[in-house]
Design a protein around this motif. Structure first.
Motif, PDB file in Angstrom:
ATOM      1  N   ARG A 165       0.808  -1.222   0.000  1.00 16.67           N
ATOM      2  CA  ARG A 165       0.000   0.000   0.000  1.00 16.67           C
ATOM      3  C   ARG A 165       0.838   1.267   0.000  1.00 16.67           C
ATOM      4  O   ARG A 165       0.375   2.310  -0.442  1.00 16.67           O
ATOM      5  CB  ARG A 165      -0.947  -0.006   1.202  1.00 16.67           C
ATOM      6  N   PHE A 166       2.069   1.174   0.513  1.00 16.65           N
ATOM      7  CA  PHE A 166       2.868   2.391   0.661  1.00 16.65           C
ATOM      8  C   PHE A 166       4.246   2.194   0.050  1.00 16.65           C
ATOM      9  O   PHE A 166       5.039   1.376   0.540  1.00 16.65           O
ATOM     10  CB  PHE A 166       3.007   2.752   2.142  1.00 16.65           C
ATOM     11  N   VAL A 167       4.499   2.906  -1.021  1.00 14.86           N
ATOM     12  CA  VAL A 167       5.829   2.937  -1.610  1.00 14.86           C
ATOM     13  C   VAL A 167       6.294   4.379  -1.461  1.00 14.86           C
ATOM     14  O   VAL A 167       5.801   5.272  -2.147  1.00 14.86           O
ATOM     15  CB  VAL A 167       5.810   2.536  -3.101  1.00 14.86           C
ATOM     16  N   GLN A 168       7.171   4.611  -0.523  1.00 15.26           N
ATOM     17  CA  GLN A 168       7.626   5.988  -0.298  1.00 15.26           C
ATOM     18  C   GLN A 168       9.037   5.977   0.249  1.00 15.26           C
ATOM     19  O   GLN A 168       9.426   5.082   1.002  1.00 15.26           O
ATOM     20  CB  GLN A 168       6.665   6.762   0.622  1.00 15.26           C
ATOM     21  N   GLY A 169       9.802   7.000  -0.174  1.00 15.18           N
ATOM     22  CA  GLY A 169      11.168   7.145   0.343  1.00 15.18           C
ATOM     23  C   GLY A 169      12.018   5.902   0.153  1.00 15.18           C
ATOM     24  O   GLY A 169      12.772   5.540   1.063  1.00 15.18           O
ATOM     25  N   ASP A 170      11.895   5.219  -0.996  1.00 11.22           N
ATOM     26  CA  ASP A 170      12.723   4.041  -1.311  1.00 11.22           C
ATOM     27  C   ASP A 170      12.378   2.798  -0.508  1.00 11.22           C
ATOM     28  O   ASP A 170      13.083   1.790  -0.580  1.00 11.22           O
ATOM     29  CB  ASP A 170      14.223   4.321  -1.117  1.00 11.22           C
ATOM     30  N   LEU A 171      11.331   2.859   0.295  1.00 11.27           N
ATOM     31  CA  LEU A 171      10.927   1.693   1.077  1.00 11.27           C
ATOM     32  C   LEU A 171       9.495   1.307   0.722  1.00 11.27           C
ATOM     33  O   LEU A 171       8.681   2.159   0.345  1.00 11.27           O
ATOM     34  CB  LEU A 171      10.999   1.997   2.576  1.00 11.27           C
ATOM     35  N   LEU A 172       9.199   0.046   0.874  1.00 14.06           N
ATOM     36  CA  LEU A 172       7.833  -0.428   0.688  1.00 14.06           C
ATOM     37  C   LEU A 172       7.592  -1.599   1.623  1.00 14.06           C
ATOM     38  O   LEU A 172       8.522  -2.296   2.035  1.00 14.06           O
ATOM     39  CB  LEU A 172       7.606  -0.849  -0.772  1.00 14.06           C
ATOM     40  N   GLU A 173       6.315  -1.770   1.996  1.00  8.73           N
ATOM     41  CA  GLU A 173       5.954  -2.940   2.785  1.00  8.73           C
ATOM     42  C   GLU A 173       5.175  -3.895   1.899  1.00  8.73           C
ATOM     43  O   GLU A 173       4.602  -3.493   0.877  1.00  8.73           O
ATOM     44  CB  GLU A 173       5.114  -2.535   4.008  1.00  8.73           C
ATOM     45  N   GLU A 174       5.175  -5.172   2.241  1.00  9.28           N
ATOM     46  CA  GLU A 174       4.301  -6.124   1.564  1.00  9.28           C
ATOM     47  C   GLU A 174       3.607  -6.965   2.619  1.00  9.28           C
ATOM     48  O   GLU A 174       4.264  -7.609   3.444  1.00  9.28           O
ATOM     49  CB  GLU A 174       5.089  -7.017   0.603  1.00  9.28           C
ATOM     50  N   ASP A 175       2.279  -6.915   2.599  1.00  5.85           N
ATOM     51  CA  ASP A 175       1.458  -7.640   3.575  1.00  5.85           C
ATOM     52  C   ASP A 175       0.866  -8.866   2.916  1.00  5.85           C
ATOM     53  O   ASP A 175       0.252  -8.760   1.852  1.00  5.85           O
ATOM     54  CB  ASP A 175       0.294  -6.761   4.048  1.00  5.85           C
ATOM     55  N   GLY A 176       1.030 -10.009   3.550  1.00  6.29           N
ATOM     56  CA  GLY A 176       0.486 -11.235   2.993  1.00  6.29           C
ATOM     57  C   GLY A 176      -0.499 -11.927   3.919  1.00  6.29           C
ATOM     58  O   GLY A 176      -0.388 -11.831   5.139  1.00  6.29           O
ATOM     59  N   GLU A 177      -1.476 -12.580   3.301  1.00  4.71           N
ATOM     60  CA  GLU A 177      -2.381 -13.475   4.030  1.00  4.71           C
ATOM     61  C   GLU A 177      -2.294 -14.840   3.365  1.00  4.71           C
ATOM     62  O   GLU A 177      -2.422 -14.947   2.144  1.00  4.71           O
ATOM     63  CB  GLU A 177      -3.837 -13.009   3.934  1.00  4.71           C
ATOM     64  N   LEU A 178      -2.112 -15.876   4.164  1.00  3.02           N
ATOM     65  CA  LEU A 178      -2.076 -17.244   3.650  1.00  3.02           C
ATOM     66  C   LEU A 178      -3.206 -18.024   4.312  1.00  3.02           C
ATOM     67  O   LEU A 178      -3.277 -18.092   5.546  1.00  3.02           O
ATOM     68  CB  LEU A 178      -0.725 -17.902   3.943  1.00  3.02           C
TER      69      LEU A 178
END
Lengths: 267, 267
Positions: free
Chosen positions: A228-241
Motif C-alpha cells: 500500500r505504501f511505496v515511499q522514500g525508497d521503502l515499501l511494505e508487503e502484507d500477505g495473508e495465507l
C-alpha cells in the motif's frame, strides 16, 4: 524425502549449533529465495527448542544467501510455560547472512475462531489461473507450483495496475503437504506485489515477519499479497495465507527496498 | 526536558552497554507500557549506532517491565552502506524483559510518495472526540493525550461492535513534538482494538514490529488499529500512524495473547 525437507535439513554439530547446505533448487535467479533461507533457520530452531510451532518469526536479511554450506547458531532466550523465545544467526563462510528472532508455542490444526474479520482471497479455479514467470534460471519455479489470479498477473505481460496486489494458489510441486515449517517459504515465494506498479527488478527484503496462526490442513494454500505504501525508497508487503478449509494459517509483512538491479552470485 | 526524553534517557556505561530507569509515569495499571519500554531500547540503539533512524524494529516481550533501573545491551550486527542492523537486550535485575532486533537507516521528513494505496483514517474533529479510560492508576493517560473516535469507543461504555477497530488522535500531553523515536510508544499506546469485541483485560504483547516510514511533521498523529483474526488464543493488531500532513509515518503489527487477568507488580 521431499525436496523441501531434504534441502532444509540441518545436523546438530554442537550446543545450539547446526550445519546444513543451501541448495540450488530454490533460487530466484541464482540467489536462494529469502523464504527458503528462513526455512533453514526454522529447521535448526525447531530442533533446538521443545516448543512445537513457531508463532512469530522475524528475519533481518543482511546479505544475499549463496548456494553453499550454512551454519545456524541458535540462542535460547527464554523458556516459559506457554512461549519460548529464541534467536538464530545464519552464517555462510565468515558472513552472517540472516539474523532471526522468534517466539514459539503450540498451534492447533483447527483453532477456535473467536473472530474472523476477513474473507479468504477470491480466486478463480486453479485451472483458470496463470503460471508465474520468474527471472531466467529461477529454480524455485520447479519446486513451488504457483497459480496466479489472471486479474492480478498483468505485470507478467508488462501491464501496470492501479493497486499493488497479487493473488494466487500455491503448493509444493512434489506434493509435500504444507505445514507450519513451510509457511515461511510460502510467505516469500510470490512475485513482489509492487511489480503491479513498477518494472520488475530485485526487491531486497530488509525484514520479514511471519505470524503463524494455524497448522494448514489442505494441499493448496490461497494467498494475497498487497503493497500500500511505496515511499522514500521503502515499501511494505502484507500477505495473508489461507488453507482451503477457509482458515487463515499465516500473516506476513515485510519491509523491502525499491527494486534495483539483480545481484548475480556465482552458483 | 520533556517527560518522554527524561524517562527514556540512558547513559553509556560501557561498550554497547547503557543504564537507565523505567519510571512510574507510563504505566498501564502499574506495568510500564510496552511501547514505552521499546522507546528506552531505541534510546540506547540510537546512541550506539551511526544511522539516524530506525526503519524496522521488532520487540519480543519476555516479562512485564517494572518501575526500576534498566540495563540495555546493544549488539551491532552489521553496518552496511544503506542499512545498519542491531539487536538489544533489556535487563532488569537478573531478568531479561525484552529482546529487540532492528534495522536502521535514514528517513525523510517529506519522503517521495511513489504509491499510496490507502487514506488516513477518517476522524471527527478533536473536540468531538472522546477521552480514553484506562485501568485505575494508569499514569500513561497523563502523558499521552488520546482522543478516540466515538464511533469506535463504545467499548468504554461496555458496548460490543462488529469489527475490532479503534481510531483516534494522539499526541504528547506536554507538547513534545512527535518524532521517529516516539512512534514506538504511540504504536502501543491505544487501548487494544480487541476490546471492541470482548471484555477488556490484560492483552499481553508477544511481539511488536514497527515499520518507521517517515519523520512526523505535525504535533498530532491520526491512527487506526485493527484486529481481524482472533483464533486459538492469539490475535494480531495492525496499526497505521499518519501525521496531519497526510503522510503515513509508521505501520505497526503485534501478536498478542487473548485477554487475561492483569498482572500486579508492585511499583
Amino acid at each position: 524425502l521431499y525436496e523441501f525437507d531434504e534441502d532444509t535439513r540441518v545436523e546438530r554439530v554442537g550446543p545450539g549449533a547446526y550445519a546444513g547446505r543451501m541448495t540450488d533448487r530454490w533460487g530466484i535467479g541464482t540467489v536462494p529465495n529469502g523464504g527458503y533461507v528462513l526455512a533453514v533457520a526454522l529447521s535448526a530452531l525447531g530442533d533446538a527448542l521443545d516448543a512445537p510451532d513457531p508463532l512469530t518469526v522475524t528475519a533481518h536479511y543482511l546479505r544475499p544467501g549463496r548456494v553453499a554450506p550454512v551454519r545456524v547458531e541458535v540462542e535460547t532466550i527464554k523458556v516459559g510455560r506457554s512461549f519460548t523465545t529464541a534467536g538464530a544467526r545464519l552464517v555462510q563462510g565468515d558472513d552472517e547472512i540472516v539474523r532471526v528472532l522468534s517466539t514459539w508455542g503450540e498451534l492447533g490444526d483447527h483453532p477456535e475462531k473467536i473472530h474472523v474479520g476477513a474473507l479468504p482471497p477470491a480466486l478463480p479455479p486453479r485451472d483458470a489461473a496463470e503460471r508465474r514467470t520468474a527471472p531466467p534460471g529461477s529454480s524455485i519455479v520447479d519446486r513451488v507450483d504457483l497459480r496466479l489470479d489472471p486479474a492480478t498477473a498483468g505485470f507478467q505481460r508488462g501491464e501496470r495496475a492501479e493497486l499493488a496486489e497479487i493473488r494466487g494458489w500455491i503448493r509444493f510441486a512434489d506434493g509435500r503437504p504444507p505445514d507450519v515449517h513451510s509457511l515461511g517459504l510460502f510467505a516469500d515465494a510470490f512475485p513482489p506485489s509492487v511489480f503491479s506498479l513498477i518494472a520488475p527488478g530485485w526487491v531486497p527484503t530488509i525484514e520479514l515477519t511471519v505470524h503463524f496462526r494455524a497448522r494448514p490442513t489442505t494441499p493448496w494454500l490461497q494467498c494475497v499479497f498487497r503493497t500500500r505504501f511505496v515511499q522514500g525508497d521503502l515499501l511494505e508487503e502484507d500477505g495473508e495465507l489461507w488453507d482451503e478449509s477457509g482458515t487463515l494459517v499465516a500473516l506476513s509483512r515485510q519491509l523491502a527496498a525499491m527494486p534495483r538491479p539483480r545481484p548475480t552470485t556465482g552458483v
